[in-house]
Design a protein around this motif. Structure first.
Motif, PDB file in Angstrom:
ATOM      1  N   LEU A  34       0.830  -1.196   0.000  1.00  0.00           N
ATOM      2  CA  LEU A  34       0.000   0.000   0.000  1.00  0.00           C
ATOM      3  C   LEU A  34       0.871   1.255   0.000  1.00  0.00           C
ATOM      4  CD1 LEU A  34      -2.517  -0.982   2.855  1.00  0.00           C
ATOM      5  CD2 LEU A  34      -2.860  -1.265   0.385  1.00  0.00           C
ATOM      6  N   VAL A  36       0.192   5.755  -0.072  1.00  0.00           N
ATOM      7  CA  VAL A  36      -0.833   6.802  -0.066  1.00  0.00           C
ATOM      8  C   VAL A  36      -0.206   8.189   0.038  1.00  0.00           C
ATOM      9  CG1 VAL A  36      -1.155   6.744   2.442  1.00  0.00           C
ATOM     10  CG2 VAL A  36      -3.029   7.486   0.982  1.00  0.00           C
ATOM     11  N   THR A  43       1.299   8.112   4.720  1.00  0.00           N
ATOM     12  CA  THR A  43       1.394   6.677   4.985  1.00  0.00           C
ATOM     13  C   THR A  43       0.014   6.185   5.383  1.00  0.00           C
ATOM     14  OG1 THR A  43       1.831   6.752   7.375  1.00  0.00           O
ATOM     15  CG2 THR A  43       3.734   7.020   5.915  1.00  0.00           C
ATOM     16  N   PRO A  44      -0.285   4.912   5.144  1.00  0.00           N
ATOM     17  CA  PRO A  44      -1.587   4.374   5.576  1.00  0.00           C
ATOM     18  C   PRO A  44      -1.837   4.529   7.073  1.00  0.00           C
ATOM     19  CG  PRO A  44      -0.554   2.884   4.003  1.00  0.00           C
ATOM     20  CD  PRO A  44       0.468   3.926   4.332  1.00  0.00           C
ATOM     21  N   SER A 115       2.925   7.473  -4.853  1.00  0.00           N
ATOM     22  CA  SER A 115       2.116   6.461  -4.159  1.00  0.00           C
ATOM     23  C   SER A 115       2.440   5.063  -4.664  1.00  0.00           C
ATOM     24  CB  SER A 115       0.618   6.761  -4.323  1.00  0.00           C
ATOM     25  OG  SER A 115       0.157   6.474  -5.630  1.00  0.00           O
ATOM     26  N   ALA A 284      -3.302   7.235  -4.280  1.00  0.00           N
ATOM     27  CA  ALA A 284      -2.984   6.018  -3.529  1.00  0.00           C
ATOM     28  C   ALA A 284      -2.807   4.867  -4.500  1.00  0.00           C
ATOM     29  CB  ALA A 284      -4.075   5.696  -2.506  1.00  0.00           C
ATOM     30  N   ILE A 401      -7.974   2.158   1.075  1.00  0.00           N
ATOM     31  CA  ILE A 401      -6.871   1.868   1.987  1.00  0.00           C
ATOM     32  C   ILE A 401      -7.282   2.137   3.432  1.00  0.00           C
ATOM     33  CG2 ILE A 401      -4.576   2.668   2.702  1.00  0.00           C
ATOM     34  CD1 ILE A 401      -3.825   2.838  -0.239  1.00  0.00           C
ATOM     35  N   ALA A 402      -8.031   3.219   3.661  1.00  0.00           N
ATOM     36  CA  ALA A 402      -8.507   3.519   5.012  1.00  0.00           C
ATOM     37  C   ALA A 402      -9.396   2.399   5.539  1.00  0.00           C
ATOM     38  CB  ALA A 402      -9.262   4.841   5.015  1.00  0.00           C
ATOM     39  N   LYS A 405      -7.288  -0.896   6.157  1.00  0.00           N
ATOM     40  CA  LYS A 405      -6.499  -0.800   7.386  1.00  0.00           C
ATOM     41  C   LYS A 405      -7.372  -0.886   8.637  1.00  0.00           C
ATOM     42  CE  LYS A 405      -2.676   0.200   7.901  1.00  0.00           C
ATOM     43  NZ  LYS A 405      -1.477  -0.625   8.211  1.00  0.00           N
TER      44      LYS A 405
END
Length: 460
Positions: A34, A36, A43-44, A115, A284, A401-402, A405
């Motif tokens: 990943l 971002v 960063t994630p 990214s 991202a 990604i949010a 995670k």
């Protein structure tokens, strides 16, 4: 010229998946890296921490003049400067190459490439593990607009008596325009740069579907890998709504939120007092691989793509084309997972588009109800746009990604949702402590009615 992998990454025997060997059937597509660039960090982990802390990325514009627009606030990725350090750990040769290439990359393209490099590093990419003929790029973007200053000298050379003389453009104006200017703004250039910098020789494709680009890119990448056309693909999207001309277009064509004090309350998804969207920027990327390839190289698997769907509905499709398009995309996503034998996985949450536009939020809520029933039977619904508004094509991937995670832990609430609107009867997450579950569906839609959705679950 690739990025050095993390120390815990080790080369393994991948002869079973090398270009000269017979290929095993692909059982599924997984996510192994990943990267971002966002208004809430690069960063994630920074992104997720900021979301849980209720932080906002919305602030007064720094990149564009505020006097000419109907709004003077947006969410800029201020931590991204374009410096080579923003691209993550790189070998010296690759650093030099990217520095040189930055001369023909506008900010949107730089964010997208950065990214992607971050995602490759996170995934442990190196030439000993990957067959470069079997790894490619699939990248989404907005239409990318040139900066006015690209033409300033040329236009000035054609001014006579206070007016632009078109007859002089060919001889006097055009020669003063940088001959490589177009390369800085072509929407296929993120994928091109990423492939060239890392010598990725597999399938390479670019999608220009505005806000639907991210989910559509994952859908196309998943299909490409399942067909056996690639072992792995760098999949991402980049976008910016903050630009002298793009911001002007948005203010003329869309309903933007009025300036508020504090400005952090401008983006109000699904709230009864919402009055428009907020402009932002971000990018991202992720590395998608066949499960077999990821396991063969000993990769850490972060998630698995269960299903995907897209739909485009214009005004001729009915009085509420956005609702129809989102409902179609959601149903297609559920159907594709069922067809793959993965449809029994519980849906932990939905990451909604959540634009904060009065009509779009209403239609999205109606689509969620149409597919999942009333709020009592829906999965929890959240969105990150209350924190940073609409990042254009980059929004979907940052949001995905949010959510990825968050799996296995708690969700971040919808920022600024204080009073759920009567026309948005969704199972909205308004407080901390709501479980994200082990899978999620993310959906995005364009003003023109192009919708795309993906369904992803965490590993393990």
């Amino acid at each position: 010229m690739s990025a050095s992998p993390p120390e815990n990454s080790s080369a393994v025997d991948t002869s079973a998946v090398s270009s000269g060997s017979a290929r095993r059937p692909v059982s599924s597509v997984v996510i192994t890296g990943l990267g971002v660039i966002s208004p809430l960090g690069n960063t994630p982990d920074e992104l997720l921490e900021a979301l849980h802390a209720g932080q906002s990325g919305i602030a007064p514009f720094k990149q564009v003049p505020t006097e000419a627009f109907s709004t003077s606030h947006g969410a800029e990725a201020t931590a991204f400067t374009g410096h080579i350090n923003d691209y993550g750990p790189l070998e010296k040769a690759l650093q030099r190459t990217i520095r040189k290439g930055s001369k023909v990359m506008c900010r949107e393209i730089e964010m997208g490439v950065a990214s992607a490099q971050l995602a490759l590093y996170d995934a442990g990419f190196n030439s000993e593990v990957f067959d470069r003929d079997r790894i490619g790029v699939l990248f989404g973007s907005d239409y990318i607009m040139s900066l006015p200053e690209e033409y300033t000298e040329g236009i000035a050379a054609c001014i006579e008596d206070g007016k632009f003389n078109f007859a002089k453009w060919g001889q006097s104006g055009l020669p003063k325009v940088n001959p490589l200017w177009l390369l800085k703004y072509l929407p296929n250039m993120p994928a091109s740069h990423i492939a060239i910098y890392n010598d990725l020789r597999g399938p390479n494709n670019s999608l220009t579907l505005r806000e639907a680009s991210s989910c559509a890119a994952i859908a196309e990448a998943t299909s490409t890998i399942l067909r056996g056309h690639a072992d792995a693909l760098v999949v991402g999207a980049t976008g910016s709504r903050i630009h002298p001309l793009r911001t002007l277009h948005a203010s003329l064509q869309e309903t933007l939120a009025a300036d508020r004090e504090p400005c952090s309350e401008m983006s109000r998804p699904f709230d009864a007092t919402r009055d428009g969207s907020v402009l932002g920027e971000g990018a991202a990327s992720m590395l998608c691989e066949s499960r077999e390839h990821a396991l063969a190289r000993g990769a850490t698997i972060l998630g698995e793509v269960l299903g995907y769907g897209t739909s485009a509905v214009g005004e001729s499709g009915g009085p509420r084309p956005i609702q129809i398009a989102i409902a179609n995309a959601l149903r297609a996503t559920l159907r594709s997972a069922q067809n793959a034998g993965l449809g029994d996985v519980p849906i932990g949450h939905i990451h909604a588009h959540g634009l904060s536009d009065v009509d779009v939020d209403r239609d999205e809520a109606a689509a969620i109800c149409e597919v999942f029933g009333d709020s009592s039977s829906q999965p929890p619904v959240t969105t990150a746009k209350g924190h940073f508004g609409n990042l254009g094509a980059g929004s979907g991937m940052v949001e995905i990604i949010a959510s990825l995670k968050s799996l296995g832990a708690n969700l971040f609430p919808i920022r600024n949702l204080q009073s759920l609107a009567d026309d948005c009867p969704i199972n909205a997450v308004t407080e901390s402590g709501v479980s994200a579950g082990d899978s999620f569906i993310s959906v995005n839609v364009t003003p023109q009615g192009q919708a795309a959705a993906v369904w992803i679950r965490r590993e393990g």
